[in-house]
Design a protein around this motif. Structure first.
Motif, PDB file in Angstrom:
ATOM      1  N   UNK A  46       0.835  -1.199   0.000  1.00  0.00           N
ATOM      2  CA  UNK A  46       0.000   0.000   0.000  1.00  0.00           C
ATOM      3  C   UNK A  46       0.873   1.255   0.000  1.00  0.00           C
ATOM      4  N   UNK A  47       1.961   1.239   0.765  1.00  0.00           N
ATOM      5  CA  UNK A  47       2.876   2.383   0.802  1.00  0.00           C
ATOM      6  C   UNK A  47       3.516   2.621  -0.559  1.00  0.00           C
ATOM      7  N   UNK A  48       4.022   1.562  -1.178  1.00  0.00           N
ATOM      8  CA  UNK A  48       4.642   1.692  -2.503  1.00  0.00           C
ATOM      9  C   UNK A  48       3.593   2.168  -3.516  1.00  0.00           C
ATOM     10  N   UNK A  49       2.378   1.610  -3.427  1.00  0.00           N
ATOM     11  CA  UNK A  49       1.306   2.046  -4.322  1.00  0.00           C
ATOM     12  C   UNK A  49       0.977   3.518  -4.151  1.00  0.00           C
ATOM     13  N   UNK A  50       0.975   3.997  -2.915  1.00  0.00           N
ATOM     14  CA  UNK A  50       0.722   5.416  -2.672  1.00  0.00           C
ATOM     15  C   UNK A  50       1.846   6.288  -3.230  1.00  0.00           C
ATOM     16  N   UNK A  51       3.091   5.834  -3.094  1.00  0.00           N
ATOM     17  CA  UNK A  51       4.204   6.593  -3.681  1.00  0.00           C
ATOM     18  C   UNK A  51       4.071   6.664  -5.201  1.00  0.00           C
ATOM     19  N   UNK A  52       3.754   5.545  -5.824  1.00  0.00           N
ATOM     20  CA  UNK A  52       3.586   5.519  -7.285  1.00  0.00           C
ATOM     21  C   UNK A  52       2.429   6.423  -7.686  1.00  0.00           C
ATOM     22  N   UNK A  53       1.325   6.342  -6.955  1.00  0.00           N
ATOM     23  CA  UNK A  53       0.171   7.199  -7.250  1.00  0.00           C
ATOM     24  C   UNK A  53       0.544   8.672  -7.121  1.00  0.00           C
ATOM     25  N   UNK A  54       1.299   9.008  -6.088  1.00  0.00           N
ATOM     26  CA  UNK A  54       1.743  10.390  -5.907  1.00  0.00           C
ATOM     27  C   UNK A  54       2.587  10.835  -7.100  1.00  0.00           C
ATOM     28  N   UNK A  55       3.504   9.986  -7.517  1.00  0.00           N
ATOM     29  CA  UNK A  55       4.377  10.352  -8.633  1.00  0.00           C
ATOM     30  C   UNK A  55       3.590  10.505  -9.931  1.00  0.00           C
ATOM     31  N   UNK A  56       2.565   9.665 -10.132  1.00  0.00           N
ATOM     32  CA  UNK A  56       1.772   9.732 -11.358  1.00  0.00           C
ATOM     33  C   UNK A  56       0.792  10.902 -11.348  1.00  0.00           C
ATOM     34  N   UNK A  57       0.338  11.305 -10.170  1.00  0.00           N
ATOM     35  CA  UNK A  57      -0.690  12.335 -10.103  1.00  0.00           C
ATOM     36  C   UNK A  57      -0.139  13.708  -9.719  1.00  0.00           C
ATOM     37  N   UNK A  58       0.503  13.796  -8.583  1.00  0.00           N
ATOM     38  CA  UNK A  58       0.854  15.092  -8.023  1.00  0.00           C
ATOM     39  C   UNK A  58       2.036  15.757  -8.712  1.00  0.00           C
ATOM     40  N   UNK A  59       3.050  15.014  -9.000  1.00  0.00           N
ATOM     41  CA  UNK A  59       4.251  15.617  -9.598  1.00  0.00           C
ATOM     42  C   UNK A  59       3.957  16.207 -10.988  1.00  0.00           C
ATOM     43  N   UNK A  60       3.283  15.481 -11.901  1.00  0.00           N
ATOM     44  CA  UNK A  60       2.963  16.108 -13.192  1.00  0.00           C
ATOM     45  C   UNK A  60       2.038  17.325 -13.047  1.00  0.00           C
ATOM     46  N   UNK A  61       1.112  17.282 -12.082  1.00  0.00           N
ATOM     47  CA  UNK A  61       0.225  18.421 -11.871  1.00  0.00           C
ATOM     48  C   UNK A  61       1.010  19.631 -11.374  1.00  0.00           C
ATOM     49  N   UNK A  62       1.920  19.407 -10.430  1.00  0.00           N
ATOM     50  CA  UNK A  62       2.759  20.497  -9.950  1.00  0.00           C
ATOM     51  C   UNK A  62       3.638  21.058 -11.053  1.00  0.00           C
ATOM     52  N   UNK A  63       4.185  20.181 -11.881  1.00  0.00           N
ATOM     53  CA  UNK A  63       5.031  20.624 -12.997  1.00  0.00           C
ATOM     54  C   UNK A  63       4.211  21.404 -14.021  1.00  0.00           C
TER      55      UNK A  63
END
Length: 190
Positions: A46-63
């Protein structure tokens, strides 16, 4: 979910958070008991999945926000650039914090976030980018497959949107709560 999981836990297993039995009216599933080896492995996934989800969602949105609001941003990793990047991405972060604090139901928040991010980021946008970049040299089969991925993403948006609204209609809002004892904005109806 798979035959083994369904035969052991049943077909209608709730979200992971209520499976600890700590919330009133929720089932206690042995695999989610603290200290259980299976629980530790599942929590790691679940932790790894949340990290992957964060990278797929939040980082591109911030960029995206940074490129929209400051197209000439140098991105040198200096302290000044890091502070500027923080200011460019702060509205998105604050929006997420406001949703997390003031949304009355974690399940509904997760459903809404799933509808508005996951299919778009994981299927639709990559398919559109791939098609746009490689369309000239793509064989017809690859064009068809790329369009199918995009359509599957749009279908996922539709299905998760229907599920989000359906869950809201089925469970209602009578148990929603915003705030804590002493500063209740929305209290559950008893």
């Amino acid at each position: 979910v798979g035959w083994v999981v369904t035969s052991c836990w049943g077909y209608n297993v709730a979200y992971v958070a209520p499976l600890t039995g700590q919330l009133p009216g929720t089932a206690k599933v042995a695999a989610w008991t603290s200290g259980n080896a299976v629980s530790s492995v599942l929590n790691l996934f679940a932790l790894v999945g949340n990290f992957v989800s964060y990278m797929l969602d939040s980082v591109p949105l911030g960029r995206f926000c940074q490129k929209t609001w400051a197209p000439n941003f140098r991105d040198t990793w200096s302290a000044a650039d890091a502070c500027r990047y923080m200011w460019y991405t702060l509205p998105v972060f604050l929006f997420g914090v406001v949703l997390a604090v003031f949304f009355p139901s974690l399940d509904f928040l997760i459903n809404v976030v799933t509808v508005v991010t996951t299919p778009w980021v994981t299927m639709v946008y990559p398919a559109v980018c791939y098609f746009k970049v490689f369309q000239a040299q793509m064989p017809p089969l690859n064009k068809l497959l790329t369009c199918l991925v995009c359509l599957l993403g749009l279908l996922s948006v539709l299905v998760s949107g229907i599920a989000c609204i359906g869950n809201l209609v089925l469970t209602g809002t009578s148990q929603w709560q915003i705030g804590c004892t002493g500063w209740m904005i929305l209290a559950p109806r008893v």
